[in-house]
Motif scaffolding. Structure first.
Motif, PDB file in Angstrom:
ATOM      1  N   ILE A   1       0.836  -1.203   0.000  1.00 35.65           N
ATOM      2  CA  ILE A   1       0.000   0.000   0.000  1.00 35.65           C
ATOM      3  C   ILE A   1       0.870   1.251   0.000  1.00 35.65           C
ATOM      4  N   ALA A   2       1.938   1.259   0.784  1.00 36.54           N
ATOM      5  CA  ALA A   2       2.811   2.430   0.846  1.00 36.54           C
ATOM      6  C   ALA A   2       3.483   2.697  -0.493  1.00 36.54           C
ATOM      7  N   SER A   3       3.917   1.656  -1.181  1.00 37.11           N
ATOM      8  CA  SER A   3       4.574   1.864  -2.471  1.00 37.11           C
ATOM      9  C   SER A   3       3.575   2.352  -3.516  1.00 37.11           C
ATOM     10  N   ALA A   4       2.356   1.807  -3.507  1.00 41.57           N
ATOM     11  CA  ALA A   4       1.325   2.285  -4.435  1.00 41.57           C
ATOM     12  C   ALA A   4       0.999   3.753  -4.174  1.00 41.57           C
ATOM     13  N   ALA A   5       0.889   4.117  -2.887  1.00 43.05           N
ATOM     14  CA  ALA A   5       0.579   5.501  -2.530  1.00 43.05           C
ATOM     15  C   ALA A   5       1.710   6.443  -2.934  1.00 43.05           C
ATOM     16  N   SER A   6       2.965   6.016  -2.752  1.00 44.14           N
ATOM     17  CA  SER A   6       4.105   6.842  -3.129  1.00 44.14           C
ATOM     18  C   SER A   6       4.195   7.007  -4.647  1.00 44.14           C
ATOM     19  N   LEU A   7       3.841   5.969  -5.379  1.00 42.61           N
ATOM     20  CA  LEU A   7       3.805   6.076  -6.842  1.00 42.61           C
ATOM     21  C   LEU A   7       2.756   7.085  -7.287  1.00 42.61           C
ATOM     22  N   LEU A   8       1.567   6.986  -6.693  1.00 43.41           N
ATOM     23  CA  LEU A   8       0.481   7.899  -7.082  1.00 43.41           C
ATOM     24  C   LEU A   8       0.764   9.335  -6.664  1.00 43.41           C
ATOM     25  N   LYS A   9       1.524   9.509  -5.600  1.00 47.48           N
ATOM     26  CA  LYS A   9       1.907  10.863  -5.199  1.00 47.48           C
ATOM     27  C   LYS A   9       2.708  11.527  -6.308  1.00 47.48           C
ATOM     28  N   ARG A  10       3.512  10.740  -7.013  1.00 43.84           N
ATOM     29  CA  ARG A  10       4.356  11.271  -8.077  1.00 43.84           C
ATOM     30  C   ARG A  10       3.670  11.252  -9.437  1.00 43.84           C
TER      31      ARG A  10
ATOM     32  N   LEU B   1       0.623   5.192   4.648  1.00 44.67           N
ATOM     33  CA  LEU B   1      -0.322   4.560   3.728  1.00 44.67           C
ATOM     34  C   LEU B   1      -0.972   5.555   2.769  1.00 44.67           C
ATOM     35  N   LYS B   2      -0.694   6.841   2.972  1.00 38.65           N
ATOM     36  CA  LYS B   2      -1.266   7.883   2.114  1.00 38.65           C
ATOM     37  C   LYS B   2      -0.226   8.516   1.191  1.00 38.65           C
ATOM     38  N   GLY B   3       0.991   7.991   1.210  1.00 41.29           N
ATOM     39  CA  GLY B   3       2.025   8.541   0.350  1.00 41.29           C
ATOM     40  C   GLY B   3       2.671   9.799   0.896  1.00 41.29           C
ATOM     41  N   ARG B   4       2.427  10.075   2.182  1.00 38.07           N
ATOM     42  CA  ARG B   4       3.078  11.227   2.814  1.00 38.07           C
ATOM     43  C   ARG B   4       4.380  10.731   3.438  1.00 38.07           C
ATOM     44  N   GLU B   5       5.492  11.182   2.919  1.00 39.59           N
ATOM     45  CA  GLU B   5       6.781  10.586   3.241  1.00 39.59           C
ATOM     46  C   GLU B   5       7.520  11.374   4.320  1.00 39.59           C
ATOM     47  N   TRP B   6       6.852  11.597   5.447  1.00 37.18           N
ATOM     48  CA  TRP B   6       7.466  12.297   6.565  1.00 37.18           C
ATOM     49  C   TRP B   6       8.661  11.497   7.079  1.00 37.18           C
TER      50      TRP B   6
END
Length: 407
Positions: free
Chosen positions: A17-26, A392-397
């Motif tokens: 889920i984290a990788s999918a969210a990070s992809l969609l963030k970009r 899980l939301k693609g926020r990479e704090w």
């Protein structure tokens, strides 16, 4: 039937889920499918706290639908096999899912069956484990009920997810018994298949102080191989031969292995895990395949914190691959293990490849090598919120990809 997607993610756990969210963030318009049959999603680091009477089990789970990133296609099935030469995943119902790029994140399998007699006695006869959602509350029941006798805590050979979790359960239990003035009537044993208390030496002195404080008998090179729940006996393999111990409470950490469908595939390393470069997380033989999380072959500690750092690296390098370029982000092996040494205090172990200390905060805020109240607040209050609302939301704090490598 054949399905086509630009990116396919196998696994809807933390890493997937984290990788999918990070992809969609970009790339918000990226065509991504996530393959996972699960109806629920768990914050597994919380189960230690459930077993210690700190969290209610229900707060550690949410529906899988609620964490699935908006815009992805959720394929509610299990993957059965990989055909990377054909850019394809086959599902258990025979459906073929084709991709341009693949993210392999199915997690690790708990091999309960490798301990003779264990599966039939879990959740009864004083046998429990914080590694299962339905058993963590039973751990807390046993801790409260145990007033005397022998309590045994086990740790199997590596790799396991969260190498500190076996000790976390033990320390929180001992802290309760100490506060309840019954610890003196309980023999506590820690049977560790490994040879050291913790793999990063800088954290051992603080942990050793708690071993002494709770008068824990540590048995290294002692691997649980059989359990007779009705007789309340546990058998261990040691260098001296097999040893059987009576118990009143037994907290078991099961052996852990790669999922079989991964281990049997062309994507697997000799270990059974996804054979990836430890820095770029790109597969060593299939450049359009990436692996992260507990199923990766990287020699890092298998923790949720590691997956949080890995997801942005996978996102950057996968998009580079789709664009016809080489990887440009690197993972440094970061992992975090908040060791709950007593209720209200944690030794915050943070380290990377080679055991290098990698603290997120300066020593004057948190000295990770010493038990601290602020570290407890971080685990109990901040990290669950960051997990659900950040990772899980693609926020990479505190998780932005770094360590750029040459293209």
């Amino acid at each position: 039937m054949t399905l086509l997607h630009t990116v396919v993610v196998v696994g809807g756990g933390s890493a997937g889920i984290a990788s999918a969210a990070s992809l969609l963030k970009r790339r918000p318009d990226l065509d991504i499918a996530v393959i996972d049959p699960a109806e629920t999603h768990a914050y597994q680091p919380g189960w230690t706290m459930v077993g210690g009477g700190v969290f209610d089990a229900k707060v550690t789970v949410r529906s899988e639908a609620s964490v699935m990133p908006k815009g992805v296609t959720w394929i509610k099935q299990a993957a059965a096999s990989f055909q990377p030469d054909d850019n394809q995943v086959t599902l258990t119902d025979g459906t073929e899912v084709r991709y341009e790029a693949l993210v392999v994140a199915p997690g690790i399998r708990l091999a309960w069956e490798q301990i003779t007699g264990l599966e039939g006695t879990l959740g009864q006869h004083g046998v429990t484990s914080n590694y299962r959602y339905d058993l963590a509350p039973y751990t807390w029941e046993l801790v409260q009920q145990t007033k005397r006798g022998r309590a045994i805590f086990t740790q199997p050979p590596m790799p396991i997810k969260c190498a500190g979790a076996p000790q976390k359960a033990m320390y929180l239990s001992c802290d309760h018994w100490l506060r309840s003035d019954v610890l003196g009537q309980i023999e506590v044993e820690f049977h560790n298949a490994g040879g050291v208390l913790f793999g990063v030496a800088d954290y051992v002195p603080a942990l050793s102080e708690y071993i002494d404080k709770y008068a824990i008998d540590t048995q290294f090179g002692s691997n649980l191989i059989a359990v007779d729940g009705a007789a309340r006996q546990a058998t261990f393999a040691t260098s001296e031969g097999e040893v059987t111990r009576d118990f009143d409470m037994l907290h078991v950490v099961p052996p852990q292995v790669a999922p079989q469908f991964l281990a049997d595939s062309p994507l697997a390393a000799e270990s059974g895990f996804t054979d990836v470069d430890p820095h770029t997380l790109q597969h060593v033989r299939y450049p359009n395949v990436f692996g992260l999380g507990d199923a990766g072959s990287m020699p890092n500690a298998k923790t949720m914190a590691a997956a949080r750092k890995q997801a942005p690296v996978v996102a950057v390098n996968l998009l580079q691959q789709l664009a016809g370029h080489g990887p440009r982000a690197g993972y440094d092996g970061y992992g975090s293990c908040p060791l709950t040494v007593e209720r209200g205090k944690i030794v915050l172990a943070e380290f990377g490849y080679g055991g290098k200390l990698m603290p997120s905060f300066p020593d004057w805020i948190i000295d990770g090598t010493r038990p601290q109240r602020l570290s407890w607040m971080l685990k109990a209050d901040a990290l669950p919120w960051i997990y659900w609302n950040g990772m899980l939301k693609g926020r990479e704090w505190l998780a932005a990809p770094g360590n750029m490598v040459a293209q």
